[in-house]
Design a protein around this motif. Structure first.
Motif, short mmCIF file in Angstrom:
data_model
loop_
_atom_site.label_atom_id
_atom_site.label_comp_id
_atom_site.label_asym_id
_atom_site.label_seq_id
_atom_site.Cartn_x
_atom_site.Cartn_y
_atom_site.Cartn_z
N UNK A 252 0.83 -1.21 0.00
CA UNK A 252 0.00 0.00 0.00
C UNK A 252 0.87 1.26 0.00
N UNK A 253 1.94 1.24 0.80
CA UNK A 253 2.81 2.41 0.90
C UNK A 253 3.60 2.60 -0.40
N UNK A 254 4.13 1.53 -0.97
CA UNK A 254 4.96 1.65 -2.17
C UNK A 254 4.16 2.17 -3.36
N UNK A 255 2.89 1.85 -3.43
CA UNK A 255 2.07 2.35 -4.52
C UNK A 255 1.87 3.87 -4.44
N UNK A 256 1.99 4.41 -3.24
CA UNK A 256 1.75 5.84 -3.05
C UNK A 256 2.97 6.70 -3.35
N UNK A 257 4.16 6.09 -3.34
CA UNK A 257 5.40 6.84 -3.52
C UNK A 257 6.23 6.20 -4.62
N UNK A 258 6.19 6.76 -5.81
CA UNK A 258 6.86 6.13 -6.94
C UNK A 258 7.76 7.08 -7.74
N UNK A 259 7.91 8.33 -7.30
CA UNK A 259 8.77 9.26 -8.02
C UNK A 259 9.96 9.65 -7.15
N UNK A 260 11.16 9.74 -7.80
CA UNK A 260 12.39 9.98 -7.05
C UNK A 260 12.37 11.33 -6.34
N UNK A 261 12.07 12.41 -7.06
CA UNK A 261 12.05 13.74 -6.45
C UNK A 261 11.00 13.83 -5.34
N UNK A 262 9.91 13.14 -5.55
CA UNK A 262 8.83 13.08 -4.56
C UNK A 262 9.33 12.38 -3.30
N UNK A 263 10.04 11.27 -3.50
CA UNK A 263 10.56 10.50 -2.37
C UNK A 263 11.60 11.28 -1.58
N UNK A 264 12.45 12.04 -2.24
CA UNK A 264 13.47 12.83 -1.55
C UNK A 264 12.84 13.76 -0.52
N UNK A 265 11.79 14.46 -0.93
CA UNK A 265 11.12 15.40 -0.04
C UNK A 265 10.47 14.67 1.13
N UNK A 266 9.81 13.56 0.83
CA UNK A 266 9.14 12.79 1.88
C UNK A 266 10.15 12.24 2.88
N UNK A 267 11.25 11.67 2.38
CA UNK A 267 12.27 11.09 3.26
C UNK A 267 12.89 12.15 4.17
N UNK A 268 13.17 13.33 3.62
CA UNK A 268 13.74 14.41 4.41
C UNK A 268 12.79 14.83 5.53
N UNK A 269 11.52 15.00 5.18
CA UNK A 269 10.54 15.46 6.17
C UNK A 269 10.31 14.38 7.24
N UNK A 270 10.20 13.13 6.81
CA UNK A 270 9.94 12.05 7.74
C UNK A 270 11.15 11.82 8.65
N UNK A 271 12.35 12.02 8.13
CA UNK A 271 13.56 11.90 8.94
C UNK A 271 13.57 12.96 10.04
N UNK A 272 13.22 14.19 9.67
CA UNK A 272 13.14 15.28 10.66
C UNK A 272 12.11 14.94 11.73
N UNK A 273 10.98 14.39 11.31
CA UNK A 273 9.92 14.01 12.25
C UNK A 273 10.42 12.96 13.24
N UNK A 274 11.19 11.99 12.74
CA UNK A 274 11.70 10.92 13.60
C UNK A 274 12.74 11.44 14.58
#
Length: 337
Positions: A252-274
């Protein structure tokens, strides 16, 4: 009383930390200024843990008697005594007898509670004392080409952790080159090779004002490399927040995130959250919903939630946040390579 004598970045131990950092900075700045001007000077360093009185310049025991020995007294009728100093002789004796043999001090002293206290507080203290700014993405990517292994990234992060702790209490010049600041702190300079930052591009461009951004970049890179290797990317999180995802949840999660530039932003924000939020939560919050929690975080910090995170499956819990991050990091690696 002991709490005032144990160095830390907050509370009662902040006093001894700030005092120690300041004295080390004064000593290293003095020695470094001498080495910049002297030919054939030594490049000795010493750990703060191994420091002894003979390694330092003592005003009362060394410098003050030297000044007195070069003082010339004269007495004129009706004018009283007059004192002059032979400053050239003082400078020569000072360099030859005292400064030449002194090492730079490496500030590797333990900071009790530094790794246990809220990292967000430490970073906020740095921002209050030293203006911070970002660096263009193209430069970050170039620096990461130099830092191509997990071991190297981890080594540089350890250096940055020490420096961030010092800046949080002592402050610094935001425009000073980070490599120069490290030399003042006692880290060895390397004119013919790479220094403690392990990257010529980082040493040539980055300033003190970039240190938090640099730390975040390397922290994300390290967590990503650990995820790709199948290791735990956020080992500082308690077991309550290391819960795995089911295969259904992964799809379910992998289907929602499939673009590289999109993933970079998400990973950065989620890392900050963690790093700045989740690491401070108690186990009683582990069953809170991730979407609800990260939405509240965005509202409280005044930041914009990346598209896609708000559409995660409602069943994903806060305890699975690290697993979500690791899954997305692995997916980003597959797309990029």
């Amino acid at each position: 009383l002991s709490s005032f004598l144990l160095p830390s970045s907050t509370g009662e131990g902040l006093l001894i930390t700030s005092l120690t950092d300041y004295l080390v900075l004064v000593h290293n700045s003095f020695v470094h200024a001498y080495r910049d001007r002297a030919t054939g000077s030594r490049n000795d360093t010493i750990s703060l843990c191994d420091l002894e009185a003979r390694h330092m310049i003592e005003y009362q025991e060394q410098v003050y008697p030297l000044l007195l020995s070069q003082a010339h007294y004269s007495l004129a009728l009706g004018q009283g005594s007059h004192v002059t100093y032979d400053f050239e002789a003082v400078e020569r004796e000072l360099m030859d007898q005292f400064i030449q043999s002194k090492p730079l001090i490496v500030t590797d002293h333990l900071r009790f509670e530094y790794n246990r206290e809220a990292r967000s507080d430490v970073f906020e203290q740095v921002r209050d004392r030293v203006k911070q700014t970002e660096v263009r993405e193209v430069l970050w990517r170039a620096i990461l080409e130099d830092l191509d292994s997990l071991e190297v990234v981890s080594d540089v992060l350890r250096v940055l952790d020490v420096v961030i702790g010092i800046l949080s209490s002592a402050g610094g010049d935001p425009e000073q080159k980070l490599s120069s600041y490290l030399v003042v702190l006692g880290y060895p300079s390397s004119p013919h090779g790479v220094g403690p930052l392990q990257s010529r591009r980082a040493e040539g461009v980055l300033c003190v004002k970039h240190i938090l951004s640099f730390w975040s970049l390397l922290s994300i890179e390290r967590a990503g490399k650990l995820s790709i290797l199948g290791q735990i990317p956020f080992s500082s999180l308690s077991d309550e927040f290391q819960r795995k995802l089911s295969e259904k949840e992964k799809k379910q999660i992998e289907r929602s995130f499939d673009r590289l530039s999109f993933l970079d932003h998400v990973l950065t924000y989620l890392h900050e959250f963690i790093v700045f939020f989740l690491s401070e939560r108690g186990s009683e919050e582990k069953d809170y919903g991730l979407v609800e929690s990260i939405t509240v975080y965005a509202e409280n910090t005044g930041t914009e939630l990346p598209a896609g995170l708000s559409h995660l499956h409602k069943g994903i819990k806060l305890s699975q946040t690290a697993a979500v991050w690791a899954l997305l990091a692995q997916r980003r690696h597959r797309i990029a390579y």
